[in-house]
Design a protein around this motif. Structure first.
Motif, PDB file in Angstrom:
ATOM      1  N   GLN A 167      22.111   1.914  11.359  1.00  0.00           N
ATOM      2  CA  GLN A 167      21.999   3.358  11.164  1.00  0.00           C
ATOM      3  C   GLN A 167      20.571   3.819  11.442  1.00  0.00           C
ATOM      4  N   SER A 168      20.469   5.101  11.868  1.00  0.00           N
ATOM      5  CA  SER A 168      19.148   5.655  12.178  1.00  0.00           C
ATOM      6  C   SER A 168      18.315   5.862  10.938  1.00  0.00           C
ATOM      7  N   THR A 169      18.943   6.142   9.819  1.00  0.00           N
ATOM      8  CA  THR A 169      18.229   6.374   8.554  1.00  0.00           C
ATOM      9  C   THR A 169      18.198   5.070   7.773  1.00  0.00           C
ATOM     10  N   GLY A 170      16.995   4.673   7.356  1.00  0.00           N
ATOM     11  CA  GLY A 170      16.847   3.415   6.644  1.00  0.00           C
ATOM     12  C   GLY A 170      16.969   3.565   5.133  1.00  0.00           C
ATOM     13  N   ILE A 171      16.970   2.430   4.449  1.00  0.00           N
ATOM     14  CA  ILE A 171      17.022   2.401   2.978  1.00  0.00           C
ATOM     15  C   ILE A 171      15.748   1.767   2.455  1.00  0.00           C
TER      16      ILE A 171
ATOM     17  N   GLY B 166       7.645  13.534   7.189  1.00  0.00           N
ATOM     18  CA  GLY B 166       7.214  14.140   5.928  1.00  0.00           C
ATOM     19  C   GLY B 166       7.204  13.158   4.773  1.00  0.00           C
ATOM     20  N   TYR B 167       7.753  11.996   4.968  1.00  0.00           N
ATOM     21  CA  TYR B 167       7.745  10.974   3.906  1.00  0.00           C
ATOM     22  C   TYR B 167       7.752   9.599   4.564  1.00  0.00           C
ATOM     23  N   HIS B 168       7.367   8.596   3.782  1.00  0.00           N
ATOM     24  CA  HIS B 168       7.284   7.232   4.315  1.00  0.00           C
ATOM     25  C   HIS B 168       8.674   6.630   4.396  1.00  0.00           C
ATOM     26  N   THR B 169       9.034   6.049   5.522  1.00  0.00           N
ATOM     27  CA  THR B 169      10.385   5.555   5.755  1.00  0.00           C
ATOM     28  C   THR B 169      10.494   4.045   5.599  1.00  0.00           C
ATOM     29  N   GLY B 170       9.440   3.360   5.177  1.00  0.00           N
ATOM     30  CA  GLY B 170       9.502   1.909   5.042  1.00  0.00           C
ATOM     31  C   GLY B 170       8.593   1.399   3.952  1.00  0.00           C
TER      32      GLY B 170
ATOM     33  N   THR C 141       0.808  -1.226   0.000  1.00  0.00           N
ATOM     34  CA  THR C 141       0.000   0.000   0.000  1.00  0.00           C
ATOM     35  C   THR C 141       0.839   1.273   0.000  1.00  0.00           C
ATOM     36  N   SER C 142       2.006   1.277   0.634  1.00  0.00           N
ATOM     37  CA  SER C 142       2.871   2.454   0.669  1.00  0.00           C
ATOM     38  C   SER C 142       4.316   1.998   0.473  1.00  0.00           C
ATOM     39  N   THR C 143       5.065   2.803  -0.307  1.00  0.00           N
ATOM     40  CA  THR C 143       6.469   2.472  -0.596  1.00  0.00           C
ATOM     41  C   THR C 143       7.401   3.474   0.048  1.00  0.00           C
ATOM     42  N   PHE C 144       8.695   3.174  -0.010  1.00  0.00           N
ATOM     43  CA  PHE C 144       9.701   4.015   0.632  1.00  0.00           C
ATOM     44  C   PHE C 144       9.821   5.347  -0.098  1.00  0.00           C
TER      45      PHE C 144
ATOM     46  N   GLY D 234      -0.928  -6.269  12.946  1.00  0.00           N
ATOM     47  CA  GLY D 234      -1.907  -5.547  13.774  1.00  0.00           C
ATOM     48  C   GLY D 234      -2.045  -4.115  13.279  1.00  0.00           C
ATOM     49  N   ALA D 235      -2.638  -3.247  14.121  1.00  0.00           N
ATOM     50  CA  ALA D 235      -2.895  -1.852  13.780  1.00  0.00           C
ATOM     51  C   ALA D 235      -2.551  -0.955  14.956  1.00  0.00           C
ATOM     52  N   THR D 236      -1.458  -1.306  15.703  1.00  0.00           N
ATOM     53  CA  THR D 236      -1.050  -0.512  16.851  1.00  0.00           C
ATOM     54  C   THR D 236      -0.187   0.657  16.390  1.00  0.00           C
ATOM     55  N   GLY D 237      -0.173   1.734  17.180  1.00  0.00           N
ATOM     56  CA  GLY D 237       0.603   2.922  16.870  1.00  0.00           C
ATOM     57  C   GLY D 237      -0.129   3.819  15.906  1.00  0.00           C
ATOM     58  N   ASN D 238       0.606   4.614  15.160  1.00  0.00           N
ATOM     59  CA  ASN D 238       0.030   5.581  14.237  1.00  0.00           C
ATOM     60  C   ASN D 238      -0.288   4.881  12.915  1.00  0.00           C
ATOM     61  N   VAL D 239      -1.543   4.416  12.779  1.00  0.00           N
ATOM     62  CA  VAL D 239      -1.938   3.661  11.585  1.00  0.00           C
ATOM     63  C   VAL D 239      -3.352   4.054  11.192  1.00  0.00           C
ATOM     64  N   THR D 240      -3.697   3.645   9.963  1.00  0.00           N
ATOM     65  CA  THR D 240      -5.067   3.822   9.483  1.00  0.00           C
ATOM     66  C   THR D 240      -5.743   2.489   9.248  1.00  0.00           C
ATOM     67  N   GLY D 241      -4.995   1.408   9.444  1.00  0.00           N
ATOM     68  CA  GLY D 241      -5.551   0.077   9.244  1.00  0.00           C
ATOM     69  C   GLY D 241      -4.485  -0.964   9.523  1.00  0.00           C
ATOM     70  N   PRO D 242      -4.887  -2.219   9.638  1.00  0.00           N
ATOM     71  CA  PRO D 242      -3.910  -3.268   9.942  1.00  0.00           C
ATOM     72  C   PRO D 242      -2.906  -3.455   8.784  1.00  0.00           C
ATOM     73  N   HIS D 243      -1.622  -3.495   9.115  1.00  0.00           N
ATOM     74  CA  HIS D 243      -0.567  -3.742   8.098  1.00  0.00           C
ATOM     75  C   HIS D 243       0.762  -3.956   8.820  1.00  0.00           C
ATOM     76  N   LEU D 244       1.754  -4.482   8.102  1.00  0.00           N
ATOM     77  CA  LEU D 244       3.107  -4.622   8.623  1.00  0.00           C
ATOM     78  C   LEU D 244       3.971  -3.528   8.000  1.00  0.00           C
ATOM     79  N   HIS D 245       4.548  -2.702   8.860  1.00  0.00           N
ATOM     80  CA  HIS D 245       5.457  -1.658   8.392  1.00  0.00           C
ATOM     81  C   HIS D 245       6.888  -2.194   8.573  1.00  0.00           C
ATOM     82  N   LEU D 246       7.629  -2.377   7.447  1.00  0.00           N
ATOM     83  CA  LEU D 246       8.987  -2.937   7.477  1.00  0.00           C
ATOM     84  C   LEU D 246      10.004  -1.861   7.115  1.00  0.00           C
ATOM     85  N   GLU D 247      11.044  -1.753   7.975  1.00  0.00           N
ATOM     86  CA  GLU D 247      12.146  -0.854   7.688  1.00  0.00           C
ATOM     87  C   GLU D 247      13.457  -1.635   7.715  1.00  0.00           C
ATOM     88  N   VAL D 248      14.473  -1.147   6.889  1.00  0.00           N
ATOM     89  CA  VAL D 248      15.801  -1.775   6.799  1.00  0.00           C
ATOM     90  C   VAL D 248      16.840  -0.719   7.121  1.00  0.00           C
TER      91      VAL D 248
END
Length: 347
Positions: free
Chosen positions: A330-334, A239-243, A226-229, A311-325
C-alpha cells in the motif's frame, strides 16, 4: 248513747273457679278458696301426711322447682281467697318452661319412690364434662382448666411458629451465606483462570515473538531513534513523518529485517538512495537515504544479510536510516515501531 248493731255478715259462699286457671284440668275442693286463717300454736305445728314435702332431688334446679311449685300453690290459694273476698274472678297464671304437673305433684306425695326424677341438671354443673365430673371439678374449675389449656396451647403454637420462623431465617441466612461464598469462590476461580489464561497467553506470545525474533532482525546497530511515525513538521512534504529514523554514522551497515526479495534498488528523489525489500506476505520495507546499495532487483536475501549502508542522501539534515513499512504494497505506511515490536524486536 247506744251503739249501732253491726250488720250481719253475708253467708260464706265458695267462689266458682274456672277449670283451667292452673292447669290441673278440673276444680279441686282442697285447693280452696279458703277462709281467712289466723295461725295459732296448734295450727303451726309441723304438718304430717300428704302435705309433707318430699326430699329434694336433682340438685339446685330441682330445689328451685320445689320452691317455685310451693310458691305457685300459695299464689293460687291467695288468688282463691282474693276471689272469695272481692268477688272478682281469679287471674290465670301461665309459667313457661316449668316441669309438668305430674312432676310437681310428687312433691306432695309421701311415696317418693314413685316420683319422677328431675331431668334438669344443677346450674353449678353447667359446662362440666363427664371427665370433669369424674374428677370432682365444678363448672368454674372446669372453665378455668379449659382456659388454661387453651392458653398453653396457643402459647405452644406461638413458640412453635416463632421457632419455625427462626429456623427458616437461619436456613435462609445459611443459604445466602453459602450462595455468597459460592459466588466469591466462583469469582476467585474465574479470576484465577483468567489470570492463568492471560499468563499462558503472554508466555505463548513471548515464545512466538522469541521464535519470530530468530527470523527477524533490527536493520542496524549503534543507532539513536530521532524521529517517530506521525510526528508533525514542515520539513516533511506530507506534513508529518511517515517512518522511523535510526540516526547512525555514515557507512553503518544496513541489514535485511527478514527474508524476502529485492523489488527496488536505486535513486528515489527526496528519499535519496532507496532499497525496497518485499516479504513473502507482501509487506514492503523501505530503506531510504543510503550512502550505498549492496543488492539488486530480484535478489533473494535472508534475515540479517547486508543490503546497504547508512548515508545522508535526499532530503535530510544528517546521516540516518529512514525505515517505512507498507503492508501489501500500500502507498500509505504504518508505524514501523509497532510492526517491529510485533515481530519480537524492540528498537
Amino acid at each position: 248513747m247506744a251503739s249501732n248493731r253491726p250488720a250481719p255478715e253475708a253467708p260464706f259462699v265458695p267462689a266458682q273457679r274456672e277449670s283451667e286457671t292452673f292447669g290441673y284440668g278440673a276444680y279441686r275442693a282442697e285447693e280452696g278458696p279458703w277462709e281467712e286463717w289466723n295461725p295459732t300454736e296448734d295450727s303451726i305445728r309441723p304438718v304430717r301426711g300428704r302435705h309433707r314435702v318430699s326430699k329434694q332431688r336433682g340438685g339446685g334446679l330441682a330445689r328451685s322447682s320445689t320452691v317455685l311449685g310451693v310458691g305457685v300453690i300459695a299464689a293460687v290459694g291467695a288468688g282463691g281467697m282474693a276471689s272469695a273476698n272481692t268477688g272478682k274472678p281469679p287471674v290465670s297464671i301461665s309459667l313457661p318452661d316449668l316441669p309438668s304437673v305430674d312432676s310437681v305433684g310428687h312433691l306432695f306425695d309421701d311415696d317418693s319412690s314413685n316420683a319422677p326424677k328431675a331431668t334438669t341438671a344443677s346450674l353449678s354443673n353447667v359446662g362440666v364434662t363427664s371427665a370433669d365430673s369424674a374428677k370432682g371439678a365444678d363448672a368454674g374449675e372446669a372453665l378455668r382448666n379449659r382456659i388454661m389449656a387453651q392458653a398453653e396451647q396457643q402459647q405452644s403454637k406461638a413458640e412453635t411458629k416463632a421457632a419455625a420462623a427462626a429456623a427458616a431465617a437461619a436456613e435462609k441466612a445459611a443459604a445466602d451465606a453459602a450462595a455468597k461464598a459460592q459466588k466469591e469462590a466462583e469469582a476467585k476461580a474465574a479470576a484465577a483462570k483468567e489470570k492463568a489464561e492471560a499468563e499462558a497467553k503472554r508466555k505463548a506470545e513471548e515464545a512466538r515473538l522469541a521464535e519470530l525474533a530468530k527470523q527477524y532482525a533490527l536493520p542496524t546497530s549503534s543507532y539513536t531513534i530521532t524521529s517517530t511515525f506521525g510526528q508533525a513538521g514542515s520539513m516533511w512534504s506530507s506534513g508529518y513523518h511517515t517512518g522511523l529514523d535510526f540516526a547512525a554514522p555514515t557507512g553503518t551497515l544496513i541489514k535485511a529485517i527478514h527474508s524476502g526479495t529485492i523489488t527496488e534498488a536505486g535513486w528515489a528523489g527526496s528519499y535519496g538512495y532507496r532499497t525496497i525489500l518485499t516479504l513473502d506476505d507482501g509487506t514492503e520495507l523501505w530503506f531510504c537515504h543510503q550512502s550505498s546499495i549492496s543488492v539488486s532487483v530480484g535478489q533473494k536475501v535472508t534475515t540479517g544479510e547486508v543490503i546497504g549502508r547508512v548515508g545522508a542522501t535526499g532530503n535530510v539534515t544528517g546521516p540516518h536510516l529512514h525505515l517505512e513499512v507498507h503492508p501489501n504494497g500500500q502507498s500509505t505506511g504504518i508505524d514501523p515501531m509497532a510492526w517491529l515490536r510485533g515481530k519480537g524486536l524492540t528498537p
